[in-house]
Design a protein around this motif. Structure first.
Motif, PDB file in Angstrom:
ATOM      1  N   GLU A  67       0.835  -1.202   0.000  1.00 33.98           N
ATOM      2  CA  GLU A  67       0.000   0.000   0.000  1.00 33.98           C
ATOM      3  C   GLU A  67       0.869   1.251   0.000  1.00 33.98           C
ATOM      4  OE1 GLU A  67      -3.359   2.247   2.797  1.00 33.98           O
ATOM      5  OE2 GLU A  67      -2.471   0.335   3.427  1.00 33.98           O
ATOM      6  N   TYR A  68       2.019   1.166   0.684  1.00 36.08           N
ATOM      7  CA  TYR A  68       2.915   2.309   0.802  1.00 36.08           C
ATOM      8  C   TYR A  68       4.104   2.233  -0.152  1.00 36.08           C
ATOM      9  CZ  TYR A  68       0.310   2.736   5.167  1.00 36.08           C
ATOM     10  OH  TYR A  68      -0.690   2.839   6.091  1.00 36.08           O
ATOM     11  N   PHE A  69       4.476   1.027  -0.575  1.00 37.34           N
ATOM     12  CA  PHE A  69       5.688   0.861  -1.372  1.00 37.34           C
ATOM     13  C   PHE A  69       5.463  -0.014  -2.613  1.00 37.34           C
ATOM     14  CE2 PHE A  69       6.882   1.462   3.099  1.00 37.34           C
ATOM     15  CZ  PHE A  69       7.587   2.655   2.991  1.00 37.34           C
ATOM     16  N   PRO A  70       4.599   0.433  -3.520  1.00 38.09           N
ATOM     17  CA  PRO A  70       4.379  -0.335  -4.754  1.00 38.09           C
ATOM     18  C   PRO A  70       5.530  -0.114  -5.748  1.00 38.09           C
ATOM     19  CG  PRO A  70       3.039   1.655  -4.776  1.00 38.09           C
ATOM     20  CD  PRO A  70       3.729   1.626  -3.441  1.00 38.09           C
ATOM     21  N   MET A  71       6.598  -0.853  -5.559  1.00 40.42           N
ATOM     22  CA  MET A  71       7.762  -0.771  -6.440  1.00 40.42           C
ATOM     23  C   MET A  71       8.043  -2.149  -7.018  1.00 40.42           C
ATOM     24  SD  MET A  71      10.458   1.698  -4.426  1.00 40.42           S
ATOM     25  CE  MET A  71      10.363   0.869  -2.823  1.00 40.42           C
ATOM     26  N   ARG A  72       8.166  -2.215  -8.323  1.00 36.78           N
ATOM     27  CA  ARG A  72       8.481  -3.471  -8.996  1.00 36.78           C
ATOM     28  C   ARG A  72       9.275  -3.147 -10.255  1.00 36.78           C
ATOM     29  NH1 ARG A  72       2.109  -4.199 -10.153  1.00 36.78           N
ATOM     30  NH2 ARG A  72       1.890  -2.783 -11.920  1.00 36.78           N
ATOM     31  N   TRP A  73       9.834  -4.178 -10.861  1.00 29.97           N
ATOM     32  CA  TRP A  73      10.610  -3.990 -12.079  1.00 29.97           C
ATOM     33  C   TRP A  73       9.671  -3.712 -13.252  1.00 29.97           C
ATOM     34  CZ3 TRP A  73      12.666  -8.303 -15.631  1.00 29.97           C
ATOM     35  CH2 TRP A  73      13.435  -7.742 -16.653  1.00 29.97           C
ATOM     36  N   ARG A  74       8.709  -4.554 -13.439  1.00 26.86           N
ATOM     37  CA  ARG A  74       7.705  -4.434 -14.489  1.00 26.86           C
ATOM     38  C   ARG A  74       6.491  -5.261 -14.101  1.00 26.86           C
ATOM     39  NH1 ARG A  74      10.845  -7.537 -19.381  1.00 26.86           N
ATOM     40  NH2 ARG A  74      11.919  -5.511 -19.388  1.00 26.86           N
ATOM     41  N   PRO A  75       5.286  -4.958 -14.615  1.00 26.71           N
ATOM     42  CA  PRO A  75       4.969  -3.889 -15.557  1.00 26.71           C
ATOM     43  C   PRO A  75       4.911  -2.530 -14.864  1.00 26.71           C
ATOM     44  CG  PRO A  75       2.970  -5.000 -14.904  1.00 26.71           C
ATOM     45  CD  PRO A  75       4.098  -5.761 -14.269  1.00 26.71           C
ATOM     46  N   GLU A  76       4.779  -1.463 -15.677  1.00 26.07           N
ATOM     47  CA  GLU A  76       4.656  -0.122 -15.122  1.00 26.07           C
ATOM     48  C   GLU A  76       3.411  -0.044 -14.232  1.00 26.07           C
ATOM     49  OE1 GLU A  76       5.001   4.563 -16.512  1.00 26.07           O
ATOM     50  OE2 GLU A  76       5.034   2.949 -18.012  1.00 26.07           O
ATOM     51  N   ILE A  77       3.516   0.737 -13.180  1.00 27.88           N
ATOM     52  CA  ILE A  77       2.386   0.911 -12.279  1.00 27.88           C
ATOM     53  C   ILE A  77       1.219   1.523 -13.054  1.00 27.88           C
ATOM     54  CG2 ILE A  77       1.586   2.024 -10.170  1.00 27.88           C
ATOM     55  CD1 ILE A  77       3.630  -0.148  -9.677  1.00 27.88           C
ATOM     56  N   ASP A  78       0.039   0.960 -12.851  1.00 28.89           N
ATOM     57  CA  ASP A  78      -1.146   1.327 -13.634  1.00 28.89           C
ATOM     58  C   ASP A  78      -2.251   1.795 -12.685  1.00 28.89           C
ATOM     59  OD1 ASP A  78      -3.424   1.464 -15.211  1.00 28.89           O
ATOM     60  OD2 ASP A  78      -2.961  -0.353 -16.337  1.00 28.89           O
ATOM     61  N   GLN A  79      -2.749   3.016 -12.910  1.00 30.33           N
ATOM     62  CA  GLN A  79      -3.765   3.589 -12.041  1.00 30.33           C
ATOM     63  C   GLN A  79      -5.028   2.740 -11.986  1.00 30.33           C
ATOM     64  OE1 GLN A  79      -5.602   7.279 -13.369  1.00 30.33           O
ATOM     65  NE2 GLN A  79      -5.544   8.095 -11.292  1.00 30.33           N
ATOM     66  N   SER A  80      -5.364   2.085 -13.092  1.00 27.20           N
ATOM     67  CA  SER A  80      -6.600   1.297 -13.150  1.00 27.20           C
ATOM     68  C   SER A  80      -6.489  -0.029 -12.392  1.00 27.20           C
ATOM     69  CB  SER A  80      -6.977   1.014 -14.611  1.00 27.20           C
ATOM     70  OG  SER A  80      -6.002   0.186 -15.228  1.00 27.20           O
ATOM     71  N   VAL A  81      -5.256  -0.414 -12.048  1.00 24.59           N
ATOM     72  CA  VAL A  81      -5.043  -1.700 -11.382  1.00 24.59           C
ATOM     73  C   VAL A  81      -4.431  -1.511  -9.990  1.00 24.59           C
ATOM     74  CG1 VAL A  81      -3.849  -3.918 -11.498  1.00 24.59           C
ATOM     75  CG2 VAL A  81      -4.717  -2.853 -13.599  1.00 24.59           C
ATOM     76  N   ASP A  82      -3.442  -0.636  -9.898  1.00 28.65           N
ATOM     77  CA  ASP A  82      -2.690  -0.466  -8.658  1.00 28.65           C
ATOM     78  C   ASP A  82      -3.192   0.756  -7.878  1.00 28.65           C
ATOM     79  OD1 ASP A  82      -0.609  -2.566  -9.220  1.00 28.65           O
ATOM     80  OD2 ASP A  82      -0.259  -1.244 -10.935  1.00 28.65           O
ATOM     81  N   ASN A  83      -3.562   0.528  -6.636  1.00 28.01           N
ATOM     82  CA  ASN A  83      -4.030   1.608  -5.770  1.00 28.01           C
ATOM     83  C   ASN A  83      -2.833   2.305  -5.144  1.00 28.01           C
ATOM     84  OD1 ASN A  83      -5.247   3.316  -3.983  1.00 28.01           O
ATOM     85  ND2 ASN A  83      -6.284   1.725  -2.806  1.00 28.01           N
ATOM     86  N   CYS A  84      -2.574   3.551  -5.552  1.00 28.68           N
ATOM     87  CA  CYS A  84      -1.385   4.261  -5.079  1.00 28.68           C
ATOM     88  C   CYS A  84      -1.722   5.521  -4.289  1.00 28.68           C
ATOM     89  CB  CYS A  84      -0.495   4.637  -6.268  1.00 28.68           C
ATOM     90  SG  CYS A  84       0.204   3.230  -7.142  1.00 28.68           S
ATOM     91  N   GLU A  85      -2.952   5.648  -3.842  1.00 22.42           N
ATOM     92  CA  GLU A  85      -3.357   6.869  -3.149  1.00 22.42           C
ATOM     93  C   GLU A  85      -2.546   7.098  -1.878  1.00 22.42           C
ATOM     94  OE1 GLU A  85      -7.504   7.173  -2.431  1.00 22.42           O
ATOM     95  OE2 GLU A  85      -8.057   7.043  -4.553  1.00 22.42           O
ATOM     96  N   ASN A  86      -2.228   6.037  -1.153  1.00 25.39           N
ATOM     97  CA  ASN A  86      -1.494   6.161   0.108  1.00 25.39           C
ATOM     98  C   ASN A  86      -0.013   5.848  -0.039  1.00 25.39           C
ATOM     99  OD1 ASN A  86      -3.887   6.756   1.568  1.00 25.39           O
ATOM    100  ND2 ASN A  86      -4.367   4.566   1.667  1.00 25.39           N
TER     101      ASN A  86
END
Length: 271
Positions: free
Chosen positions: A219-238
């Motif tokens: 929730e706080y650290f959505p970091m990965r190599w791939r795929p690119e972070i996607d607003q429609s899939v990954d919740n990044c508000e917090n």
């Protein structure tokens, strides 16, 4: 808590770089060094940015920028020797809140010398590094290389043995992306965590992306190599640190730019 940041870049995404710099200066520090791949230096040498910048080694390869990683950490530790933590990150990382500072404080209490994502024990050959430090590295460890935090205890240990100078000297003749007997993405991802454990430090893990699923504090650290972070899939508000976000107009960057401006206004009112 004193912090220093190193941003590694190789592209002409200067707007994206500015956005990443602003996110760091808002939530962390103005002690920021941008290391530019020598092949992209013409895009940056006259660029006015609120950070120190330097021409790095000519790399021009999609993977394994370990020379510029080492050069950046070495230079930042010389420029800001009193820092408690040094953060190395790629240009497509975004800092979205100061929540990560809480983790750094907790890490110090547990003798953690490195933090990052996707941490695990691995099986990689590091014989050249063992030979260089004249000590056998028995186990290899891994952390995702896009964003790595180094505690001053670890950096000081590396400087005690002149690690950075020796490493850059030994690898000076290696072709771009090549490291002997290593078949991973970037030897930095294994070398530094393995040295950290070898010299007695612990490794902290924010979150892990494994086989399409998040684990840990994603929730706080959505970091990965791939795929690119996607607003429609990954919740990044917090989120506090996000990777990868490769374009300035990415909706997640736009959302957090607005949130950052509100945070700045609030900070000014509190002063």
């Amino acid at each position: 808590m004193e912090l220093a940041f190193i941003i590694n870049t190789h592209t002409d995404q200067t707007e994206c770089i500015r956005d990443t710099i602003d996110s760091i200066s808002t939530y962390a520090t103005n002690n920021i060094l941008v290391v530019v791949d020598g092949l992209a230096w013409n895009n940056y040498k006259d660029l006015q940015i609120p950070a120190y910048k330097m021409e790095g080694f000519r790399h021009g390869c999609r993977k394994s920028p370990y020379k510029n990683v080492a050069l950046g950490i070495k230079t930042a530790s010389e420029n800001w020797p009193d820092s408690d933590w040094y953060c190395y990150c790629e240009y497509d990382v975004l800092f979205a809140s100061d929540r990560f500072k809480y983790n750094l404080k907790k890490a110090e209490e547990m003798n953690v010398w490195m933090l990052g994502n996707d941490g695990h024990v691995d099986d990689k050959e590091l014989s050249l590094i063992s030979s260089m430090i004249k000590e056998k590295i028995n186990n290899s460890y891994y952390l995702l290389g896009c964003c790595l935090f180094f505690h001053r205890k670890f950096i000081n240990k590396l400087k005690e043995i002149n690690f950075f100078e020796r490493f850059l000297n030994i690898t000076s003749g290696f072709s771009d992306g090549y490291f002997p007997q290593y078949n991973g993405y970037d030897v930095s991802e294994h070398m530094y965590p393995s040295l950290c454990r070898h010299f007695g430090g612990n490794i902290g893990v924010f979150a892990t992306w494994d086989q399409g699923k998040w684990h840990g504090a994603s929730e706080y650290f959505p970091m990965r190599w791939r795929p690119e972070i996607d607003q429609s899939v990954d919740n990044c508000e917090n989120a506090s640190i996000i990777h990868p976000l490769k374009s300035f107009d990415n909706p997640i960057r736009e959302y957090h730019r607005k949130k950052r401006e509100q945070w700045k206004i609030l900070q000014m009112k509190e002063k």
